[in-house]
Design a protein around this motif. Structure first.
Motif, PDB file in Angstrom:
ATOM      1  N   GLU A 111       0.681  -1.257  -0.105  1.00 22.08           N
ATOM      2  CA  GLU A 111       0.055   0.010   0.144  1.00 22.08           C
ATOM      3  C   GLU A 111       1.104   1.315  -0.111  1.00 22.08           C
ATOM      4  O   GLU A 111       1.604   1.561   0.916  1.00 22.08           O
ATOM      5  CB  GLU A 111      -0.986   0.057   1.048  1.00 22.08           C
ATOM      6  N   SER A 139      -5.532   0.719  -2.330  1.00 22.25           N
ATOM      7  CA  SER A 139      -6.700   0.046  -1.623  1.00 22.25           C
ATOM      8  C   SER A 139      -7.699   1.360  -1.292  1.00 22.25           C
ATOM      9  O   SER A 139      -8.821   1.160  -1.010  1.00 22.25           O
ATOM     10  CB  SER A 139      -6.462  -0.674  -0.556  1.00 22.25           C
ATOM     11  N   GLY A 140      -6.975   2.638  -1.038  1.00 26.20           N
ATOM     12  CA  GLY A 140      -7.776   3.753  -0.630  1.00 26.20           C
ATOM     13  C   GLY A 140      -8.034   3.746   0.856  1.00 26.20           C
ATOM     14  O   GLY A 140      -8.685   4.710   1.470  1.00 26.20           O
ATOM     15  N   PHE A 141      -7.567   2.520   1.745  1.00 25.50           N
ATOM     16  CA  PHE A 141      -7.914   2.517   2.988  1.00 25.50           C
ATOM     17  C   PHE A 141      -7.211   3.653   3.543  1.00 25.50           C
ATOM     18  O   PHE A 141      -7.734   4.046   4.805  1.00 25.50           O
ATOM     19  CB  PHE A 141      -7.504   1.321   3.614  1.00 25.50           C
ATOM     20  N   LEU A 159      -7.989   2.054  -8.150  1.00 25.47           N
ATOM     21  CA  LEU A 159      -8.522   1.878  -6.929  1.00 25.47           C
ATOM     22  C   LEU A 159      -9.389   0.414  -6.672  1.00 25.47           C
ATOM     23  O   LEU A 159     -10.045   0.080  -7.381  1.00 25.47           O
ATOM     24  CB  LEU A 159      -9.625   2.968  -6.516  1.00 25.47           C
ATOM     25  N   ILE A 161     -11.620  -1.708  -4.874  1.00 28.14           N
ATOM     26  CA  ILE A 161     -12.950  -1.671  -4.091  1.00 28.14           C
ATOM     27  C   ILE A 161     -13.352  -3.207  -4.170  1.00 28.14           C
ATOM     28  O   ILE A 161     -14.118  -3.528  -5.102  1.00 28.14           O
ATOM     29  CB  ILE A 161     -14.114  -0.901  -4.845  1.00 28.14           C
ATOM     30  N   CYS A 169     -16.542  -6.839   3.484  1.00 27.81           N
ATOM     31  CA  CYS A 169     -15.196  -6.062   3.143  1.00 27.81           C
ATOM     32  C   CYS A 169     -14.229  -6.570   4.444  1.00 27.81           C
ATOM     33  O   CYS A 169     -13.144  -6.951   4.463  1.00 27.81           O
ATOM     34  CB  CYS A 169     -15.380  -4.474   3.310  1.00 27.81           C
ATOM     35  N   THR A 180     -12.078   3.729   2.362  1.00 28.34           N
ATOM     36  CA  THR A 180     -12.189   3.544   0.773  1.00 28.34           C
ATOM     37  C   THR A 180     -13.446   4.241   0.189  1.00 28.34           C
ATOM     38  O   THR A 180     -12.867   4.723  -0.888  1.00 28.34           O
ATOM     39  CB  THR A 180     -12.090   1.841   0.392  1.00 28.34           C
TER      40      THR A 180
END
Length: 275
Positions: A111, A139-141, A159, A161, A169, A180
């Motif tokens: 990440e 991952s956008g986390f 991205l 999702i 999730c 996310t």
């Protein structure tokens, strides 16, 4: 289809971590101090990490605990080597004749937003020194760690999702879905181009309700130019090894072409370009 040109090349060790730029020498002459990070490897690929032939840098470390991980050997930061941005740029510049013909440079992982200063430095210099198309795979986390300045240097965000349902999730990643989705909305507000990656895992993410929810959310953003519905791999294959949590390997099934086609049709029904 990805064509790796040779094996992933381990990053060479860097020289410490004095963060920041613009330090002055005793004579008062401005100098640029190196920005270093933990790099797992870099490689050339085609059609996987963004458009065209790309020089992709995999940063080490990831906060997620995905049941099946694309690059499980990048999850721990200690699996990387301390490397300077200068070293990465020097290596990337060697491949400019290949990547300048419709390709570019990608920062992924792991990440990459676990190391936002280093990731931002690479993206900025890729774009402004090498003049190349830039991609951020995330991952956008940890999207809250990406400043607007970092995102201005990104031409495309890949991205991940993994679900539209918080509980699914959590089962897949061990983490919450909210960050996310918040990051996805932020990218839409900033007008950043996004391509979504949705991994189809039979028994986990393949429920029609889950796919439909993801498709409707993605379609609502307005900045998503495509969706890649990807199959999970068999346990033991590269990019499909278990990370020590969740579903036992013997219970994992690879989706059929029919299942992949059904999922793609659900995204397409929402007006999304699928692959």
């Amino acid at each position: 289809m990805t064509a790796l040109l040779g094996r992933d090349t381990p990053a060479r060790p860097g020289a410490g971590y004095p963060p920041g730029n613009g330090a002055a020498t005793p004579a008062g002459v401005a100098t640029r101090r190196p920005v270093n990070g933990s790099v797992h490897s870099w490689h050339l690929s085609f059609g996987k990490d963004g458009p065209g032939t790309r020089f992709t840098v995999l940063l080490a470390g990831c906060p997620l605990q995905c049941v099946y991980c694309l690059h499980p050997d990048t999850v721990r930061t200690r699996n990387g080597r301390r490397t300077s941005a200068d070293e990465v740029l020097t290596e990337a510049a060697r491949h400019r004749p290949l990547i300048e013909t419709g390709g570019g440079l990608t920062v992924s992982g792991g990440e990459p937003l676990l190391q936002p200063v280093f990731a931002g430095e690479l993206l900025h210099r890729f774009k402004h020194e090498l003049g190349c198309h830039t991609v951020l795979g995330t991952s956008g986390f940890l999207g809250a760690r990406a400043g607007d300045a970092l995102l201005r240097d990104v031409d495309l965000v890949l991205l991940d999702i993994r679900s539209s349902h918080p509980e699914i999730c959590r089962r897949v990643t061990g983490r919450h879905l909210g960050p996310t989705l918040t990051f996805a909305r932020r990218l839409a507000g900033l007008g950043r181009e996004v391509r979504v990656r949705f991994v189809l895992v039979p028994g986990l993410t393949d429920a029609e309700e889950n796919i439909t929810g993801a498709a409707r959310f993605v379609a609502s953003l307005g900045n998503v130019t495509g969706v890649d519905v990807l199959p999970c791999g068999r346990p033991g294959e590269r990019g499909a090894r278990p990370t020590g949590r969740g579903t036992p390997a013997r219970h994992v099934r690879v989706p059929t072409e029919e299942q992949l086609g059904t999922a793609r049709a659900i995204f397409a029904a929402e007006g999304l370009n699928t692959a």
